[in-house]
Design a protein around this motif. Structure first.
Motif, PDB file in Angstrom:
ATOM      1  N   SER A 102      -2.181   6.459  -5.555  1.00  0.00           N
ATOM      2  CA  SER A 102      -2.170   4.746  -5.346  1.00  0.00           C
ATOM      3  C   SER A 102      -0.995   4.275  -5.297  1.00  0.00           C
ATOM      4  CB  SER A 102      -3.191   3.701  -6.154  1.00  0.00           C
ATOM      5  OG  SER A 102      -3.443   4.223  -7.082  1.00  0.00           O
ATOM      6  N   ARG A 117      -1.739   2.966   1.687  1.00  0.00           N
ATOM      7  CA  ARG A 117      -2.876   2.226   1.999  1.00  0.00           C
ATOM      8  C   ARG A 117      -3.886   2.460   0.708  1.00  0.00           C
ATOM      9  NH1 ARG A 117      -2.927   5.660   5.998  1.00  0.00           N
ATOM     10  NH2 ARG A 117      -3.938   7.318   4.351  1.00  0.00           N
ATOM     11  N   GLN A 118      -4.355   3.419  -0.510  1.00  0.00           N
ATOM     12  CA  GLN A 118      -4.403   3.776  -1.364  1.00  0.00           C
ATOM     13  C   GLN A 118      -4.230   1.937  -2.528  1.00  0.00           C
ATOM     14  OE1 GLN A 118      -7.391   4.963  -2.645  1.00  0.00           O
ATOM     15  NE2 GLN A 118      -7.842   6.371  -0.942  1.00  0.00           N
ATOM     16  N   ARG A 122      -2.797  -0.866  -1.405  1.00  0.00           N
ATOM     17  CA  ARG A 122      -3.924  -2.150  -0.304  1.00  0.00           C
ATOM     18  C   ARG A 122      -5.127  -2.114  -1.159  1.00  0.00           C
ATOM     19  NH1 ARG A 122      -2.901  -7.724   0.776  1.00  0.00           N
ATOM     20  NH2 ARG A 122      -4.604  -8.149   2.881  1.00  0.00           N
ATOM     21  N   GLN A 123      -5.807  -1.361  -1.037  1.00  0.00           N
ATOM     22  CA  GLN A 123      -7.072  -1.539  -1.574  1.00  0.00           C
ATOM     23  C   GLN A 123      -7.379  -1.816  -3.162  1.00  0.00           C
ATOM     24  OE1 GLN A 123      -9.072   2.533  -0.864  1.00  0.00           O
ATOM     25  NE2 GLN A 123      -8.375   2.511   2.096  1.00  0.00           N
TER      26      GLN A 123
END
Length: 371
Positions: free
Chosen positions: A313, A344-345, A347-348
């Motif tokens: 992340s 992407r990680q 944001r999650q």
């Protein structure tokens, strides 16, 4: 429920703590908490105003540090006595907490405090080196009803000075998930055109231009980055005591935009967020970059190791290692697939744990439990 927030500085003086308070206060109001801000008054600012529906009282703090602290504390105690809150939420272990603890002793008002930073130059470290610091820490240990922590580093420091686990409450900083969100590649290109930003790899730093942020190290490696990527640019958003010296040392590929209100638009246009700080609490700038889907290259200080899984992340490097900083910037700017995966990680992670609404709800639960 009436809660007084005591903080050394407030809008339009803006830092991480001020931004967090400004964002969470309206959400607390929506939950039924009457929030009032007590802060120091600086030249040119009104003694009272409402900001986004939150009453802000700016109290006199003239003269050198000791005089200013005493004046602010006495003025704040008078304001509290005139209109007593149910609870006081202090920001930092310094004069805001001193004021809150005196209010508790004189008026029996419960106190919670948010520790703003850990490590070197953090709240606990700085207080230890102040006159009567150990005595003040011992007093706070007895008087404060709850200590809000934002990182494992701060948790460990409070445990070391004897604060019981039952009075250490982890409530992280939060992010506006709607404002800070990723764009598609096409949308990013359009955003760059709108902001008149250059083409090519674009790294961004947002925050104060202060010594502990080590922006000078980032500027120093930029010629080497440009040797690898001739069209690379470094965008610096923010102001501070090092602004003038950094401008003198920087080349034309380093862009100084000063303080901006719409930070999210620039984050959405960038390829890489870099934060080379020597010390941090839980960086709002980092949380916002992650929420915007940016891959983040940060030093492993403060709360960064708590929220970033290296290589998943975000990207962690040791503090004050210019060589690691340079190697990581060059590697990440040249790897689009890795940038996208990290973003992407990131944001999650932020969506799952750091939304402002969940932070406000956690604060409300804490206040209720203390009362």
């Amino acid at each position: 429920m009436r809660v007084d927030m005591i903080i050394l500085e407030y809008h339009p003086i803006v830092g991480g703590a001020q931004r967090q308070l400004a964002m969470v206060a309206p959400r607390l109001q929506a939950l039924g908490v009457e929030v009032r801000v007590l802060t120091r008054r600086y030249a040119g600012l009104q003694a009272y105003e409402e900001i986004d529906g939150i009453p802000v009282h700016r109290l006199p703090a003239p003269g050198p540090k000791l005089t200013a602290a005493l004046s602010f504390t006495l003025s704040a105690l008078a304001a509290i006595r005139r209109q007593p809150p149910d609870l006081i939420h202090a920001y930092s272990l310094f004069s805001p907490l001193t004021t809150a603890v005196w209010a508790k002793k004189l008026m029996d008002i419960p106190v919670v405090v948010k520790i703003l930073r850990g490590g070197p130059l953090g709240d606990v470290d700085r207080l230890r080196h102040k006159p009567f610091g150990q005595r003040r820490l011992a007093n706070y240990r007895r008087q404060v009803d709850a200590f809000i922590t934002i990182s494992q580093e701060i948790e460990a420091e409070l445990a070391e000075i004897g604060v019981p686990a039952a009075r250490r409450v982890f409530i992280p900083n939060g992010v506006d998930l709607e404002r800070f969100q990723p764009l598609t590649e096409n949308e990013k290109r359009l955003r760059r055109q709108q902001l008149q930003l250059p083409e090519g790899p674009l790294a961004i730093y947002t925050g104060r231009l202060a010594p502990e942020k080590r922006v000078d190290q980032l500027v120093s490696i930029w010629p080497a980055v440009c040797n690898q990527y001739p069209k690379a640019s470094l965008l610096l958003l923010g102001d501070g005591p090092e602004a003038a010296s950094l401008r003198q040392r920087a080349g034309t590929s380093v862009l100084f935009y000063g303080r901006v209100d719409d930070v999210h638009t620039y984050l959405q246009a960038a390829d890489l967020f870099v934060l080379p700080s020597a010390t941090e609490g839980l960086s709002n700038a980092l949380l916002e970059a992650m929420a915007a889907g940016l891959p983040s290259l940060v030093t492993a200080v403060g709360g960064a190791p708590d929220i970033i899984e290296h290589g998943q992340s975000g990207w962690l490097i040791p503090p004050d290692s210019v060589e690691d900083l340079q190697t990581a910037v060059i590697s990440l700017l040249g790897n689009k697939a890795l940038q996208q995966a990290l973003g992407r990680q990131a944001r999650q992670k932020i969506v799952a744990e750091f939304g402002l609404d969940s932070v406000a709800a956690a604060l409300y639960s804490l206040y209720t439990a203390v009362l």
